[in-house]
Scaffold this active site. Sequence first.
Site, short mmCIF file in Angstrom:
data_model
loop_
_atom_site.label_atom_id
_atom_site.label_comp_id
_atom_site.label_asym_id
_atom_site.label_seq_id
_atom_site.Cartn_x
_atom_site.Cartn_y
_atom_site.Cartn_z
N CYS A 2 0.77 -1.25 0.12
CA CYS A 2 0.54 0.18 0.02
C CYS A 2 0.85 0.69 -0.13
O CYS A 2 1.90 1.13 0.37
CB CYS A 2 -1.40 0.36 1.10
SG CYS A 2 -1.80 -1.39 1.44
N ARG A 27 5.48 -0.12 -6.37
CA ARG A 27 5.86 -1.42 -5.03
C ARG A 27 4.45 -2.29 -5.17
O ARG A 27 4.42 -3.40 -4.29
CB ARG A 27 4.95 -0.61 -3.78
CG ARG A 27 6.31 0.70 -3.11
CD ARG A 27 5.22 1.93 -2.54
NE ARG A 27 4.53 1.39 -1.26
CZ ARG A 27 5.34 1.95 -0.07
NH1 ARG A 27 6.68 2.94 -0.23
NH2 ARG A 27 5.52 2.00 1.15
N TRP A 74 -3.16 -3.00 -1.34
CA TRP A 74 -2.28 -4.26 -1.54
C TRP A 74 -3.22 -4.95 -0.24
O TRP A 74 -3.28 -5.23 0.62
CB TRP A 74 -1.18 -4.47 -1.55
CG TRP A 74 -0.60 -5.57 -2.00
CD1 TRP A 74 -0.11 -6.15 -2.64
CD2 TRP A 74 0.13 -6.35 -0.60
NE1 TRP A 74 0.33 -7.51 -2.84
CE2 TRP A 74 0.35 -7.70 -1.77
CE3 TRP A 74 -0.36 -7.01 0.49
CZ2 TRP A 74 0.77 -9.07 -1.08
CZ3 TRP A 74 0.38 -8.11 1.56
CH2 TRP A 74 0.45 -8.92 0.68
N ASN A 98 -2.41 1.91 5.74
CA ASN A 98 -1.00 1.27 5.37
C ASN A 98 -1.59 0.64 6.72
O ASN A 98 -1.10 1.06 7.73
CB ASN A 98 0.72 1.66 5.21
CG ASN A 98 0.30 2.24 3.53
OD1 ASN A 98 -0.66 2.19 2.76
ND2 ASN A 98 1.10 2.74 3.22
N GLY A 99 -1.28 -0.56 6.53
CA GLY A 99 -0.41 -1.74 7.89
C GLY A 99 -1.95 -2.88 8.10
O GLY A 99 -2.59 -3.24 7.33
N GLU A 479 16.85 -19.04 -4.20
CA GLU A 479 16.61 -17.62 -5.23
C GLU A 479 16.02 -17.97 -7.09
O GLU A 479 15.28 -17.29 -7.64
CB GLU A 479 17.77 -16.68 -5.73
CG GLU A 479 18.58 -15.65 -5.69
CD GLU A 479 17.18 -14.68 -5.24
OE1 GLU A 479 16.55 -14.83 -4.66
OE2 GLU A 479 16.92 -12.81 -6.30
N LYS A 483 12.50 -16.91 -7.90
CA LYS A 483 12.56 -15.60 -9.79
C LYS A 483 11.67 -16.38 -10.34
O LYS A 483 10.17 -15.66 -10.78
CB LYS A 483 13.84 -15.51 -9.78
CG LYS A 483 14.94 -14.36 -9.23
CD LYS A 483 14.53 -13.40 -9.58
CE LYS A 483 13.77 -12.82 -8.65
NZ LYS A 483 14.89 -12.70 -6.90
N GLU A 486 7.87 -16.90 -8.97
CA GLU A 486 7.39 -15.21 -8.99
C GLU A 486 6.97 -15.12 -9.81
O GLU A 486 5.94 -13.61 -9.92
CB GLU A 486 8.36 -13.76 -8.18
CG GLU A 486 8.82 -13.77 -6.98
CD GLU A 486 9.98 -13.40 -6.63
OE1 GLU A 486 10.18 -13.12 -7.46
OE2 GLU A 486 9.37 -12.26 -5.93
N HIS A 502 17.16 -37.75 -1.62
CA HIS A 502 16.68 -38.59 -0.44
C HIS A 502 14.95 -37.75 -0.24
O HIS A 502 14.20 -37.49 0.51
CB HIS A 502 17.84 -37.30 0.51
CG HIS A 502 18.37 -37.88 0.88
ND1 HIS A 502 18.99 -38.80 1.96
CD2 HIS A 502 19.45 -36.95 0.81
CE1 HIS A 502 20.51 -38.87 2.08
NE2 HIS A 502 20.54 -37.83 1.21
N LYS A 602 6.04 -4.30 -3.67
CA LYS A 602 7.62 -4.47 -3.77
C LYS A 602 8.69 -4.62 -2.65
O LYS A 602 9.18 -4.96 -2.05
CB LYS A 602 8.23 -3.27 -4.70
CG LYS A 602 9.44 -2.76 -4.44
CD LYS A 602 10.25 -4.12 -5.71
CE LYS A 602 11.63 -3.49 -4.87
NZ LYS A 602 12.25 -4.75 -5.38
#
Length: 607
Positions: A2, A27, A74, A98-99, A479, A483, A486, A502, A602
């Site tokens: 947000c 963001r 968001w 926000n929050g 990573e 990526k 995402e 395993h 973001k």
Amino acid sequence: MCGIIGIVGSGEVTAHLVEGLRRLEYRGYDSAGVCTINNGALDRRRAEGKLDNLVNVLAAEPLIGHIGIAHTRWATHGAPTTNNAHPHATAEVSLVHNGIIENFKPLRDELIARGRTFESQTDSEVVAHLISERIEAGDMPEIATAAILKRLHGAFALAILFRQYPDLLIGARLGSPLVVGYGDDATYLGSDALALASFTQRVAYLEEGDWVVVTRDGARIFDAQDRPVEREVTISGVTGAYIDKGNYRHFMLKEIFEQPVVVAQTLQSYIKPLDGQVALPIPDFALSSIQRITIIACGTSYYAGMVAKYWLEQFARVAVEIDVASEYRYREPVMEEGGLALFISQSGETADTLAAMRHAKAGGQKVAVVVNVPTSSMAREADLLLPTHAGTEIGVASTKAFTCQLAVLAALAANLARAKGRLSAEQERDIVTHLAEAPAALNMALQQDEPIQAISAIIAGARDVLYLGRGPDYPLALEGALKLKEISYIHAEGYAAGEMKHGPIALIDDLVPVIVLAPSGPLFEKTVSNMQEVQARGGKIVLISDATGVAAAGEDCLATITMPDVHPLIAPIVYAIPVQLLAYHIAAIKGTDVDQPRNLAKSVTVE
Ligand code: F6R
């Protein structure tokens, strides 16, 4: 995540509010809205989806007013619909938030019992009603807000408009950042300095629990006990110039290609190649007594921390524990008096990491932070600040911040080793030489862009992808998988190459591409053995190695990607390039929203 902007000015504010929202778009968000006070009434426009939808609504039904608030949302509580979009409003009060208000349920029940009705499923709307009730009962905005803030649990940054007070905006923060901006004929609120960059660089960062009364001529700030306080006005250094994509199709691609320059820029503050020495911007004495380090971060920054664990243990022989921030805080970690807690974050605002940092501080830990945004909460609250100089990262998927974090962490490991007497001058010179080679090696790795694009076309149709790596290249495998998930929405997993047998080996068939990160070095043979186990079961390998590795093991692979010959120390920095480019090209082929992938933000400012 947000974003908030608020303006009290003398001219029309709507276009400026939208301009502020544009700067916050990177963001990540899923709806947006604006509210002004016009002719004694609160007037709102909101829209689902991209900001352009809101712009279209505003074109059809313009908003006028000299004061206003705006928000990109968001979704946390309630779907990303127009009704759930901010600002939320009653007849008297409109606000953006926000929050997360953690106690919103009992507050909402209480309000419903008093006959209030809600138009959204959000936690935020309860705050509008609570303040509104007090205003309707005759309280002044300051009195009403101060009283209600004390009833809220959780995290918030708020900007609040009051219908009857068209010259006044109130802001408040707890857990989520809020900035006051001082212009020539207007005063602003923003969730970060970037939102205000077109209007002013003169900003004051509110501290935890602060709230502020904003008028056109300035701002009066109060602390959590409602005492008037001064907060330093600083120059944010964030210019109004738009960061553009240049000739690149996406910010992510531009940022991938910026890495040779920004890693060099970052290393400049951490090594002296001519002297063969590391030179951290923090004093050596702070490090020599450290026996144990706890690294805490989230997502990609966490994987940078995983690589650092290998380096810190190898060079400095210091025991390193590592945790994701959301787990660390709640697992009652043992904190030795004076221990070092090392936090890693691009944004410096990630709620989980910030909360863990405060928890560690309260537990008597010395807190060091590797952070990219120099004005962020983490940068301001750290005992030891280790900045990365990646520049603003716009793409939601982190790329250049990651390699800059690795550069700083490698220098930190060497510095700690020296401070502990575990590094000879010759070994230190060696490390510095290899680190100094990283920018050129990154450049060479980028030259593989075209072959990687061709390989991406083969992988783009896969439903599942596996990544394998050993030692410091294992976090790179994680990573790579992150990526890909995402931005291409393909299911991917990263494994330690030796762990494959395993369990995960059961997944192998000829439809699952397996991407193996195996630079030449002490672990190469072992990784190749694991690769053969995959091939023996019909698995299709994409091998990422140097020319020697590709010559030795590339024969039966689906494809190979040749990286420059680099020292194992900098391999994780250089091998970040092919995993980033693979994810990028696969996503571009699939046509996803690369820079703002679905559901992602973001800077994740909620827990
Ligand atoms: C992945 C990504 C996220 C972030 C994570 C932590 O591409 O960007 O996983 O790494 O949200 O963010 P920072 O580093 O800002 O604390």
